[in-house]
Design an enzyme around this catalytic site. Structure first.
Site, PDB file in Angstrom:
ATOM      1  N   ASN A 127      -7.093  -2.732  14.915  1.00 44.67           N
ATOM      2  CA  ASN A 127      -8.834  -3.298  14.224  1.00 44.67           C
ATOM      3  C   ASN A 127      -8.172  -4.052  13.638  1.00 44.67           C
ATOM      4  O   ASN A 127      -9.824  -5.108  12.938  1.00 44.67           O
ATOM      5  CB  ASN A 127      -9.608  -2.143  14.135  1.00 44.67           C
ATOM      6  CG  ASN A 127      -8.492  -1.327  12.445  1.00 44.67           C
ATOM      7  OD1 ASN A 127      -7.225  -2.130  12.298  1.00 44.67           O
ATOM      8  ND2 ASN A 127      -8.863  -0.310  12.145  1.00 44.67           N
ATOM      9  N   HIS A 145      -7.177  -4.448  10.530  1.00 41.62           N
ATOM     10  CA  HIS A 145      -6.922  -4.515   8.962  1.00 41.62           C
ATOM     11  C   HIS A 145      -5.673  -4.857   8.776  1.00 41.62           C
ATOM     12  O   HIS A 145      -4.731  -4.995   9.573  1.00 41.62           O
ATOM     13  CB  HIS A 145      -6.936  -3.018   8.978  1.00 41.62           C
ATOM     14  CG  HIS A 145      -5.718  -1.987   9.157  1.00 41.62           C
ATOM     15  ND1 HIS A 145      -5.823  -1.092   9.799  1.00 41.62           N
ATOM     16  CD2 HIS A 145      -4.225  -2.675   9.473  1.00 41.62           C
ATOM     17  CE1 HIS A 145      -4.277  -0.387  10.006  1.00 41.62           C
ATOM     18  NE2 HIS A 145      -4.050  -1.622   9.671  1.00 41.62           N
ATOM     19  N   GLU A 184      -9.806  -2.285   5.735  1.00 42.47           N
ATOM     20  CA  GLU A 184     -10.349  -1.381   7.469  1.00 42.47           C
ATOM     21  C   GLU A 184     -11.329  -2.648   7.432  1.00 42.47           C
ATOM     22  O   GLU A 184     -12.062  -3.206   6.542  1.00 42.47           O
ATOM     23  CB  GLU A 184     -10.816  -0.055   7.182  1.00 42.47           C
ATOM     24  CG  GLU A 184      -9.389   0.438   7.102  1.00 42.47           C
ATOM     25  CD  GLU A 184      -8.685   1.119   8.146  1.00 42.47           C
ATOM     26  OE1 GLU A 184      -8.456  -0.488   9.167  1.00 42.47           O
ATOM     27  OE2 GLU A 184      -7.537   1.771   8.353  1.00 42.47           O
ATOM     28  N   ASP A 203       0.580  -0.827  -0.021  1.00 43.93           N
ATOM     29  CA  ASP A 203       0.274   0.201   0.078  1.00 43.93           C
ATOM     30  C   ASP A 203       1.159   1.126   0.097  1.00 43.93           C
ATOM     31  O   ASP A 203       2.350   1.399   0.087  1.00 43.93           O
ATOM     32  CB  ASP A 203      -1.192  -0.271   1.373  1.00 43.93           C
ATOM     33  CG  ASP A 203      -0.388  -0.719   2.304  1.00 43.93           C
ATOM     34  OD1 ASP A 203       0.772  -0.534   2.741  1.00 43.93           O
ATOM     35  OD2 ASP A 203      -1.103  -0.251   3.038  1.00 43.93           O
TER      36      ASP A 203
HETATM   37  C1  F6R Z   1       1.088  -1.062   5.958  1.00 41.77           C
HETATM   38  C2  F6R Z   1       0.316  -2.037   6.166  1.00 41.77           C
HETATM   39  C3  F6R Z   1      -1.176  -1.935   7.354  1.00 41.77           C
HETATM   40  C4  F6R Z   1       0.066  -1.912   9.343  1.00 41.77           C
HETATM   41  C5  F6R Z   1      -0.770  -2.203   9.906  1.00 41.77           C
HETATM   42  C6  F6R Z   1       0.619  -2.127  11.589  1.00 41.77           C
HETATM   43  O1  F6R Z   1       2.190  -1.254   4.920  1.00 41.77           O
HETATM   44  O2  F6R Z   1      -0.594  -2.453   5.576  1.00 41.77           O
HETATM   45  O3  F6R Z   1      -1.459  -3.055   7.801  1.00 41.77           O
HETATM   46  O4  F6R Z   1       0.817  -3.532   8.551  1.00 41.77           O
HETATM   47  O5  F6R Z   1      -1.303  -0.881  10.075  1.00 41.77           O
HETATM   48  O6  F6R Z   1       0.784  -0.841  11.170  1.00 41.77           O
HETATM   49  P1  F6R Z   1       1.860  -1.366  12.780  1.00 41.77           P
HETATM   50  O7  F6R Z   1       3.029  -2.215  11.904  1.00 41.77           O
HETATM   51  O8  F6R Z   1       3.450  -0.260  11.889  1.00 41.77           O
HETATM   52  O9  F6R Z   1       1.726  -1.360  14.025  1.00 41.77           O
END
Ligand code: F6R
Length: 246
Positions: free
Chosen positions: A136, A138, A143, A67
């Site tokens: 959450n 995702h 989401e 992403d």
């Molecule tokens: C990032 C992504 C997100 C993160 C998730 C966890 O490329 O796709 O899904 O993996 O938000 O983020 P952290 O590791 O910062 O807790």
């Protein structure tokens, strides 16, 4: 699902880096799906160290990121391209022509998303896809919702995710509210999914994942339908049993 329960973040990062290096040894032209965020930083540091020590060769590897934020210039300090350069691309012998992220800084996000999906499909999807998970549940920026997109698309980030990501920005107002993300189908098309989880904030999502039910309100639960998932989880993210006494 294969589960590797590690004692701490360092062990989790080392286990993930070893897995990636073994995959590259087995298939030097691996298509490696990458994630950003705090969770994989230790894995990237370990991969850079291994490259420096001559233990891994990225020259034939292709990378596809999950992403990218919409509306940030590519060289913005918080763009995911900048993150990838700082954490991996600038330190190893990846071919820059073979490192791909969606371009979030474009007029036509839908066209960019469709083109990215086609490109990942043409590569045969990821051989190994690294994933983190949101508090959450995702994955990528898919989401919690009643229905999920299968393919790469532009999406609005939830307030919870914007708040969580504001730790990287001067204020919450500066956090982009949209991103282009692989869809759950794009992710599930990977041949091997490696999910990393660290920190108490991820316990609920991991508990739901391991709970045996699938619910789009917790997108990570979809991984239960994939035949080849490895969860590498540190102890702080590992679900606790409720204590018997009140
Ligand atoms: C990032 C992504 C997100 C993160 C998730 C966890 O490329 O796709 O899904 O993996 O938000 O983020 P952290 O590791 O910062 O807790």
């Amino acid at each position: 699902m294969k589960i590797i329960h590690c004692n701490n973040y360092e062990e989790m990062s080392a286990a993930a880096a070893n897995l990636v290096c073994d995959a590259i040894k087995e298939k030097p032209d691996l298509v490696l799906g990458l994630a950003t965020g705090s969770t994989p930083e230790g894995m990237y540091a370990e991969l850079c160290r291994k490259y420096k020590d001559g233990k891994v060769d990225f020259s034939k590897v292709t990378t596809v990121n999950l992403d990218e934020y919409c509306g940030l210039p590519a060289d913005h300090p918080q763009s995911y391209l900048t993150f990838m350069k700082q954490n991996l691309f600038d330190h190893v012998n990846l071919n820059p022509a073979k490192t791909f992220l969606p371009n979030g800084n474009t007029e036509d996000h839908d066209a960019e998303a469709a083109q990215y999906e086609k490109m990942v499909e043409a590569l045969g999807f990821a051989d190994v896809q690294i994933l983190g998970v949101g508090r959450n549940g995702h994955i990528g920026f898919n989401e919690p919702a009643e229905a999920l997109f299968t393919k790469t698309h532009m999406t609005a980030l939830t307030k919870d995710t914007v708040r969580a990501n504001s730790r990287f920005f001067a204020s919450v107002d500066e956090v982009p509210k949209h991103a282009i993300t692989m869809g759950v189908g794009t992710i599930m098309a990977a041949k091997h999914i490696v999910l990393l989880a660290s920190g108490e904030g991820k316990r609920a999502a991991i508990a739901t994942l391991l709970g045996g039910m699938i619910d789009t309100i917790c997108p990570v639960t979809l991984l239960q339908l994939h035949p080849n998932v490895t969860l590498i989880c540190d102890d702080s993210a590992w679900p606790r049993r409720r204590s018997a006494e009140a």
